[in-house]
Design a protein around this motif. Structure first.
Motif, short mmCIF file in Angstrom:
data_model
loop_
_atom_site.label_atom_id
_atom_site.label_comp_id
_atom_site.label_asym_id
_atom_site.label_seq_id
_atom_site.Cartn_x
_atom_site.Cartn_y
_atom_site.Cartn_z
N TYR A 268 1.41 -3.17 -7.08
CA TYR A 268 0.46 -2.08 -6.89
C TYR A 268 0.72 -1.02 -7.95
CZ TYR A 268 -1.00 -3.58 -2.21
OH TYR A 268 -1.54 -4.24 -1.16
N ILE A 270 0.60 2.08 -7.85
CA ILE A 270 1.33 3.27 -7.37
C ILE A 270 2.84 3.08 -7.42
CG2 ILE A 270 1.32 2.61 -4.90
CD1 ILE A 270 0.63 5.71 -4.51
N LYS A 273 4.67 4.58 -10.31
CA LYS A 273 4.88 6.04 -10.34
C LYS A 273 5.83 6.51 -9.25
CE LYS A 273 0.28 6.16 -10.70
NZ LYS A 273 -0.90 6.64 -10.06
N LYS A 274 5.59 5.93 -8.07
CA LYS A 274 6.34 6.42 -6.92
C LYS A 274 7.35 5.37 -6.53
CE LYS A 274 5.03 8.95 -2.83
NZ LYS A 274 4.06 9.15 -1.80
N CYS A 352 -0.99 3.59 0.70
CA CYS A 352 -1.62 4.43 -0.30
C CYS A 352 -3.13 4.29 -0.27
CB CYS A 352 -1.11 4.08 -1.70
SG CYS A 352 -1.52 2.39 -2.16
N LYS A 354 -4.88 1.97 -1.49
CA LYS A 354 -5.44 1.27 -2.66
C LYS A 354 -5.11 -0.21 -2.60
CE LYS A 354 -6.45 5.11 -5.21
NZ LYS A 354 -5.47 6.15 -4.96
#
Lengths: 373, 263
Positions: A268, A270, A273-274, A352, A354
């Motif tokens: 994913y 995200i 980043k996280k 998230c 997404k």
């Protein structure tokens, strides 16, 4: 078409709607799903013009209607208690809105008869409301609100007063009728199955805020936060830290586990980043007693709860508690038994909202949820 | 335990017997007394068609009709105002409307005198136009309306507040104007309360004595005629007038019961 922009409503000190905004395209059914006291009914009343919002805009068919009174908004409203006129018979209840439009008597009769035929209530025409059953009242209320050919149809928990069997039958019928008329609808319910059956899109409400808005698939399989995940039954929520990130997948270390446990997760965006976040798995997507999938855990059966669809088994694997859905026949363990758990990497999602980049692969059939209990 | 229970039953029985005695003494006995009085002199029935009876009877019936009609229109509109409009000091307003319920009739009469009398707040300006309200049929209607109005307001309001707000909301979303909602939803659904109010208001108006006494001048309504004839020793007139008024009251009660029963 209807569009809401930053709707705010306060009752005294309590803010019941916080910055609500969404758009429903022509012919679509938007379901507002959430527990009671979430502000869903207030929002319907604001769309109908029965309550005025403190801030924000309501746009119906590209027209700003903030200052248009309810009688001029051309909105159909099916109330939770049906709100049928007890001193009028079924025919007069349905014809009420048409008579206000000064239509010719012939035309009114034709329209009312047509809608009664469509809803199978022709033989009730001369009956009074207190002579009807709950299901019949529901049909009359629906007929009355769609016969005026509204621009928007609002339905406030229309099936909540009915028994479960009738509710199941009517929710399919209600969707068919709304789709037949082609009206844009906003449908309020607290029942997940109803929302999934009726809605094109679902907005999950909690305490006056939209927690997630998307298609049925979106909210069900890609919950945005813990509230939504729990609400849609994806109640296996684990906190994890991304430790590896490759071309195809990510490796996540479960934080709350007693010993290091690694699970494989799709890639994913995200996760780049996280590094630390929550993940969810639907109980239906975990296989019990088999090591078929890439993610394999070992644990002990802690609890067995009978539910409508079979059994819900709670397994403790290194301190991680996971719920697993099984059918009664396929399950032959007892509390305390050691058991293998496995799940596909595609069935674990970061909270998230997404989808992963490598989306496109369909879920195995078994993960199509029938109901969440 | 059972002795204690028996004791309590005995106390309850005594209280019930007491209640029945009061009822017999205050309601049954006076009715019997009236019937005996009337029967003592059957010939007195001819008084029924005399000037002494017919004049106050006609006056009472018509003034009560007029005051009930005024109270009905004013009462429904006041009830609507209080139930459906945003008004300031709603509670104060409500108390004021119900004031005639508890006001002594003589005070009511006095208030009307100092308001509508020749030198009263409203009467004085009117006297310049050559209009005098007091000591006339109009004064009787005013006094009766004063006491009858709260019956209709109260009964109508109770009926209106029982109408689910969603019925009105549903009508609104279907395009109904305020007037139409009033005519087609609110009025038919509070019909029973309004009718009950009308019946009670008429009963109150036709029986009104105290306030009417102070503003009627030389005119005599039915209750006033009973008072004067009883005082002046014309028992046969008082007997017949009382019988007539009691008959009217029974009739009104019967109508009231029928209205409340019909759904």
């Amino acid at each position: 078409m209807i569009e809401l922009i930053s709707i705010v409503k306060k009752f005294g000190n309590k803010t019941v709607l916080k910055n609500i905004g969404f758009k429903v395209n022509a012919g679509e059914i938007m379901v507002l799903l959430g527990g009671s006291g979430g502000g869903k009914t207030t929002l319907l009343n604001i769309i109908a013009g029965l309550i005025k919002q403190d801030a924000g805009d309501v746009i119906i068919k590209n027209k700003l209607v903030n200052d248009v009174p309810p009688e001029k908004r051309n909105v159909g409203f099916v109330f939770q208690d049906y709100a049928l006129f007890p001193h009028k018979n079924v025919f007069d209840n349905i014809a009420f809105g048409l008579r206000l439009k000064n239509l010719k008597r012939d035309l009114i009769n034709r329209k009312v008869n047509k809608i009664m035929e469509m809803l199978n209530i022709t033989e009730l025409a001369r009956k009074y409301i207190d002579e009807l059953s709950g299901g019949q009242k529901q049909r009359v209320a629906l007929a009355r609100s769609i016969v005026i050919e509204p621009d928007i149809l609002l339905l406030d928990e229309p099936l909540s007063a009915l028994d479960p069997l009738l509710r199941e039958k009517l929710r399919i019928e209600i969707k068919r009728i709304i789709k037949n008329t082609g009206v844009t609808a906003v449908y309020v319910t607290h029942n997940l199955t109803e929302a999934m059956t009726v809605g094109d899109k679902i907005a999950i409400f909690d305490k006056g805020e939209i927690m997630q808005l998307g298609t049925v698939d979106d909210v069900l399989y890609y919950p945005k936060n813990e509230f939504v995940a729990n609400f849609v039954g994806a109640n296996n929520i684990i906190k994890g830290k991304v430790v590896e990130f490759s071309e195809k997948e990510a490796v996540v270390e479960v934080i709350s586990a007693l010993k290091p446990v690694k699970v494989f997760v799709p890639k994913y965006p995200i996760l780049e980043k996280k590094r630390e976040m929550y993940f969810c798995i639907h109980p239906e997507n975990i296989l019990l007693g088999l090591k078929e999938h890439k993610n394999v855990l070992f644990g002990a059966v802690e609890n067995i709860i009978p539910v409508l669809q079979g059994l819900r088994v709670v397994v403790n694997a290194y301190g991680i508690k996971l719920c697993v859905s099984v059918t009664k026949n396929s399950f032959n363990y007892k509390i305390g038994d050691k058991v293998w758990l496995s799940f596909d990497k595609n069935s674990i999602h970061p909270l998230c909202g997404k989808r992963s980049r490598l989306e496109g692969k369909k879920f195995p059939l078994m993960c199509i949820k029938k109901d969440a209990v | 335990m059972s002795a204690f229970a028996n004791n309590r039953t005995a106390v309850l029985n005594v209280i019930m017997i007491f209640g029945f005695c009061v009822f017999a003494l205050l309601i049954i006995c006076p009715l019997i007394a009236l019937i005996l009085n009337v029967l003592q002199d059957i010939a007195s029935f001819k008084v029924l068609f005399s000037y002494h009876v017919t004049k106050p009877l006609v006056l009472s019936i018509f003034t009560a009709l007029a005051s009930t009609a005024i109270s009905t229109i004013a009462g429904i509109s006041l009830a609507y105002l209080m139930e459906y409009k945003k008004i300031f000091f709603r509670e104060t307003f409500d108390t004021l409307i119900n004031l005639p319920f508890v006001l002594p009739p003589s005070v009511a009469g006095y208030l009307l005198l100092i308001t509508f009398g020749k030198y009263g707040l409203v009467g004085y300006p009117l006297s310049f136009l050559g209009i005098e309200l007091m000591f006339s049929t109009v004064a009787i209607v005013i006094a009766q309306t004063f006491v009858a109005l709260p019956f209709i307001v109260k009964s109508t309001r109770t009926a209106m507040s029982a109408i689910p707000s969603n019925l009105i909301n549903a009508a609104k979303t279907m395009g109904a104007s305020e007037l139409l909602i009033f005519k087609q939803i609110i009025l038919p659904l509070s019909k029973k309360g309004i009718l009950a109010g009308i019946v009670m208001a008429y009963a109150r108006a036709i029986g009104e004595f105290g306030a009417t006494m102070m503003v009627c001048g030389l005119l005599t309504t039915l209750p006033i005629a009973i008072y004067t004839s009883a005082l002046s020793g014309e028992r046969e007139v008082a007997n017949i007038l009382s019988l007539v008024l009691i008959s009217i009251s029974f009739l009104i009660l019967a109508v009231f019961k029928k209205v409340m029963k019909n759904d």
